[in-house]
Write an enzyme that holds these catalytic residues in place. Structure first.
Site, PDB file in Angstrom:
ATOM      1  N   LYS A 116    -142.377  12.883 -18.733  1.00 18.15           N
ATOM      2  CA  LYS A 116    -143.691  12.560 -19.305  1.00 18.15           C
ATOM      3  C   LYS A 116    -144.003  11.071 -19.160  1.00 18.15           C
ATOM      4  O   LYS A 116    -145.150  10.691 -18.954  1.00 18.15           O
ATOM      5  CB  LYS A 116    -143.758  12.967 -20.775  1.00 18.15           C
ATOM      6  CG  LYS A 116    -143.534  14.450 -21.004  1.00 18.15           C
ATOM      7  CD  LYS A 116    -144.430  15.340 -20.160  1.00 18.15           C
ATOM      8  CE  LYS A 116    -143.646  16.497 -19.577  1.00 18.15           C
ATOM      9  NZ  LYS A 116    -144.347  17.308 -18.591  1.00 18.15           N
ATOM     10  N   GLU A 200    -147.100   7.322 -28.617  1.00 18.25           N
ATOM     11  CA  GLU A 200    -148.527   7.379 -28.304  1.00 18.25           C
ATOM     12  C   GLU A 200    -149.325   7.234 -29.591  1.00 18.25           C
ATOM     13  O   GLU A 200    -148.862   7.634 -30.661  1.00 18.25           O
ATOM     14  CB  GLU A 200    -148.901   8.740 -27.679  1.00 18.25           C
ATOM     15  CG  GLU A 200    -148.536   8.887 -26.235  1.00 18.25           C
ATOM     16  CD  GLU A 200    -148.934  10.248 -25.662  1.00 18.25           C
ATOM     17  OE1 GLU A 200    -149.714  10.973 -26.305  1.00 18.25           O
ATOM     18  OE2 GLU A 200    -148.452  10.563 -24.567  1.00 18.25           O
ATOM     19  N   HIS A 235    -147.593  25.427 -31.179  1.00 22.36           N
ATOM     20  CA  HIS A 235    -147.539  25.140 -29.751  1.00 22.36           C
ATOM     21  C   HIS A 235    -147.469  26.378 -28.871  1.00 22.36           C
ATOM     22  O   HIS A 235    -147.310  26.272 -27.666  1.00 22.36           O
ATOM     23  CB  HIS A 235    -146.394  24.179 -29.411  1.00 22.36           C
ATOM     24  CG  HIS A 235    -146.540  22.869 -30.129  1.00 22.36           C
ATOM     25  ND1 HIS A 235    -147.612  22.036 -29.905  1.00 22.36           N
ATOM     26  CD2 HIS A 235    -145.796  22.284 -31.084  1.00 22.36           C
ATOM     27  CE1 HIS A 235    -147.498  20.979 -30.702  1.00 22.36           C
ATOM     28  NE2 HIS A 235    -146.416  21.106 -31.431  1.00 22.36           N
ATOM     29  N   ARG A 292    -147.183  24.915 -12.262  1.00 21.98           N
ATOM     30  CA  ARG A 292    -146.941  26.349 -12.066  1.00 21.98           C
ATOM     31  C   ARG A 292    -148.266  27.089 -12.233  1.00 21.98           C
ATOM     32  O   ARG A 292    -149.259  26.499 -12.630  1.00 21.98           O
ATOM     33  CB  ARG A 292    -145.979  26.850 -13.151  1.00 21.98           C
ATOM     34  CG  ARG A 292    -146.542  26.604 -14.544  1.00 21.98           C
ATOM     35  CD  ARG A 292    -145.858  27.325 -15.661  1.00 21.98           C
ATOM     36  NE  ARG A 292    -146.637  27.236 -16.877  1.00 21.98           N
ATOM     37  CZ  ARG A 292    -146.610  26.238 -17.746  1.00 21.98           C
ATOM     38  NH1 ARG A 292    -145.797  25.201 -17.556  1.00 21.98           N
ATOM     39  NH2 ARG A 292    -147.386  26.234 -18.818  1.00 21.98           N
TER      40      ARG A 292
HETATM   41  C1  MV4 Z   1    -150.904  14.862 -28.747  1.00 24.77           C
HETATM   42  C2  MV4 Z   1    -151.693  15.204 -29.860  1.00 24.77           C
HETATM   43  C3  MV4 Z   1    -152.371  14.192 -30.506  1.00 24.77           C
HETATM   44  N1  MV4 Z   1    -152.253  12.924 -30.073  1.00 24.77           N
HETATM   45  N2  MV4 Z   1    -150.831  13.581 -28.349  1.00 24.77           N
HETATM   46  C4  MV4 Z   1    -148.729  19.030 -28.140  1.00 24.77           C
HETATM   47  C5  MV4 Z   1    -148.127  19.643 -26.903  1.00 24.77           C
HETATM   48  C6  MV4 Z   1    -148.100  18.568 -25.876  1.00 24.77           C
HETATM   49  N3  MV4 Z   1    -148.560  19.085 -24.620  1.00 24.77           N
HETATM   50  C7  MV4 Z   1    -148.969  17.501 -26.406  1.00 24.77           C
HETATM   51  N4  MV4 Z   1    -149.405  17.877 -27.720  1.00 24.77           N
HETATM   52  C8  MV4 Z   1    -150.200  17.051 -28.459  1.00 24.77           C
HETATM   53  N5  MV4 Z   1    -150.204  15.758 -28.075  1.00 24.77           N
HETATM   54  C9  MV4 Z   1    -151.485  12.647 -29.010  1.00 24.77           C
HETATM   55  N6  MV4 Z   1    -151.360  11.382 -28.630  1.00 24.77           N
HETATM   56  C10 MV4 Z   1    -151.730  16.537 -30.255  1.00 24.77           C
HETATM   57  C11 MV4 Z   1    -150.967  17.471 -29.565  1.00 24.77           C
HETATM   58  C12 MV4 Z   1    -151.000  18.808 -30.076  1.00 24.77           C
HETATM   59  C13 MV4 Z   1    -151.332  19.869 -29.282  1.00 24.77           C
HETATM   60  C14 MV4 Z   1    -151.713  19.700 -27.963  1.00 24.77           C
HETATM   61  C15 MV4 Z   1    -152.008  20.766 -27.185  1.00 24.77           C
HETATM   62  C16 MV4 Z   1    -151.941  22.048 -27.747  1.00 24.77           C
HETATM   63  C17 MV4 Z   1    -151.591  22.227 -29.059  1.00 24.77           C
HETATM   64  C18 MV4 Z   1    -151.291  21.157 -29.842  1.00 24.77           C
HETATM   65  C19 MV4 Z   1    -150.956  21.375 -31.169  1.00 24.77           C
HETATM   66  C20 MV4 Z   1    -150.644  20.314 -31.929  1.00 24.77           C
HETATM   67  C21 MV4 Z   1    -150.652  19.041 -31.390  1.00 24.77           C
END
Ligand code: MV4
Length: 518
Positions: A116, A200, A235, A292
């Protein structure tokens, strides 16, 4: 085009790939574990080879064995599906080194996006907006505190090797840093074998929007618009749709161009997805790229009118994409519900057993991508996702209605499933308005799983149960040969209010159960 392709997966995605191959005139080799000997993907493929005992690590994850089977049976390509070996750079490389074609991106692109922190660096160098934060893992809590001071709380600790939410911790103040850091480190180590963590800025209340990209080996990179993961729990995505209510044509063009830039920077080939957070002010931030085919690819297929899996295979065989970017504007609205063997009434506890009866929804705009049939045994060895129900309609409101109708038609007996949960989401006014963010479900879940059935529904359910029990005892009074009774019952069902009326839904289900015969 390839003569023969090995499908290195199981369940609905294995069937999805087999169907694409059949339409392309490519013969297929299925692989299966001892638990899947009678699975539909085994029967539908032209050939099938048992690759080991039920646990994935002894079967679907044994890359060398899959490559050996492909070589022995004369398959020229391997499609990894999603999950399992689909994003393991070493597997993509081993397939290539064995003289076979991996239906997916080059190993180098998987590697570039796998870390990442490296992906963030790559994105920044390509001019792609990322969430403010670091691009390197830090060493101790003091360093983390200094960085958090700089960006301002709340911040989010993330696993450098991670993705998909594992090893993530929100930190709302300096006092929380030390514990959160320990927890994030521990979880990262357990999940990815690496405890590197970076910081972040935490974005509050964003939407999760992703852009589908398609790149060929001739330097053409296209985007196919967005999907929104509208409903997710811990998630795990549960409902996805395309397009997104939050994305205008202008924003789609900007996010799409950004995704194409990220894909180009990674030397990307084949189908991939750039994940973004979209905040309340319409700012978007690149999160990660999934290298993917994704579970939710059908919603893009339906609104864009192409077969993504077939294009994956065509690209892998060296074909050039014949499309122009401007050919892609979404048509109508598509929604996908993941049908899992989880019990919503019981904290989404996995449910196991034999599928005794399966009635699939059909009719206009309904698609079922499934990996189960009546008689299938659902165990605990693999992912609980059994199938995806996908609908397509002229607009979002009609798509929600159509999904509700299709879910009512669906009957899965023998195990608990997520069906009832999806029905209640489709009935929810906030979901109907599209008024949702990533956190919507966590806030709404209690109301969705504790809904009390109407008294009228209980009465009808009791009648249905009695009829089914009677039929199972061998009584035929409830089923065949009673045209008048059936006619009267149908009229009765139609006289109740609307298709969204709870009682009428129960009545329809009761009728179906009672009249289908045994
Ligand atoms: C975040 C965020 C808020 N702020 N990054 C969760 C999975 C990963 N792909 C990244 N995710 C998140 N990153 C910052 N800086 C909130 C999430 C997040 C989220 C993102 C996508 C799908 C579901 C989620 C559920 C909770 C938090």
């Amino acid at each position: 085009m390839f003569g023969k392709l090995l499908v290195a997966n199981r369940g609905e995605i294995a069937l999805r790939v087999i169907r694409a191959c059949q339409e392309l005139g490519v013969r297929t080799v299925a692989v299966y574990s001892e638990a899947d000997a009678r699975a539909p993907h085994v029967r539908e493929a032209d050939e099938a080879v048992c690759i080991g005992p039920p646990p994935s690590r002894d079967s679907y994850l044994v890359g060398e064995r899959l490559i050996e089977v492909a070589q022995r049976l004369g398959a020229e390509a391997i499609h990894p599906g999603y999950g399992f070996l689909s994003e393991r750079a070493w597997f993509a490389r081993a397939v290539r080194d064995a003289g076979l074609v991996f239906v997916g991106p080059p190993a180098e692109a998987i590697e570039a996006m796998g870390s990442k922190t490296a992906a963030r660096q790559l994105a920044i160098s390509a001019g792609v907006p990322v969430v403010p934060g670091t691009t390197e893992a830090f060493n101790d809590a003091n360093e983390a505190l200094a960085i958090a001071e700089q960006f301002g709380y709340p911040v989010l600790l993330k696993a450098a090797a991670g993705g998909g939410g594992k090893g993530m911790r929100i930190v709302r103040s300096a006092a929380e840093m030390s514990d959160a850091l320990d927890a994030a480190r521990r979880e990262s180590k357990n999940s990815f074998g690496d405890d590197a963590v970076y910081v972040e800025k935490y974005i509050e209340g964003p939407r999760h929007v992703e852009i589908q990209v398609l790149a060929d080996t001739h330097g053409n990179v296209l985007h196919l618009g967005e999907r929104e993961c509208s409903v997710q729990r811990r998630h795990q995505k549960m409902i996805e749709e395309a397009p997104s209510v939050a994305v205008s044509p202008e924003l789609r063009a900007r996010m799409g161009a950004t995704a194409v830039a990220a894909a180009r920077a990674a030397g990307y080939v084949n189908a991939g997805t750039c994940e973004f957070l979209l905040d309340r002010d319409g700012q978007f931030y690149f999160l990660e790229m999934n290298t993917r085919i994704q579970v939710e690819h059908p919603v893009t297929e339906l609104v864009m009118g192409l077969d993504l899996v077939q294009w994956q295979i065509r690209i892998a065989s060296g074909e050039k994409l014949p499309f122009e970017q401007r050919a892609f504007t979404p048509r109508g609205w598509a929604i996908e519900c993941r049908i899992t063997s989880e019990d919503p009434a019981n904290g989404f506890l996995p449910s196991t057993g034999r599928i005794d009866y399966l009635h699939l929804p059909t009719g206009p705009g309904v698609r079922w991508d499934g990996g189960i049939e009546a008689g299938s045994e659902v165990g605990l060895h693999y992912d609980p996702m059994l199938a995806k129900l996908i609908v397509h309609a002229p607009n979002r409101a009609l798509a929600v209605q159509r999904m509700h109708r299709a879910l009512l038609e669906l009957t899965i007996a023998g195990i608990e499933t997520s069906r009832g949960f999806h029905l209640r989401v489709m009935e929810h006014p906030e979901f109907q308005r599209g008024d949702i963010s990533i956190q919507w479900l966590e806030q709404t879940l209690p109301a969705l799983t504790q809904a009390k059935p109407l008294p009228e529904s209980v009465r009808i359910a009791a009648i249905a149960a009695a009829l089914v029990a009677d039929a199972e005892r061998g009584g035929r009074r409830a089923s065949g040969g009673q045209a008048n009774g059936e006619h009267r019952a149908t009229q009765d069902a139609n006289s109740s209010k609307g298709s969204h009326d709870g009682a009428s839904a129960w009545r329809a289900a009761a009728l179906r159960e009672a009249l289908r015969g045994h």
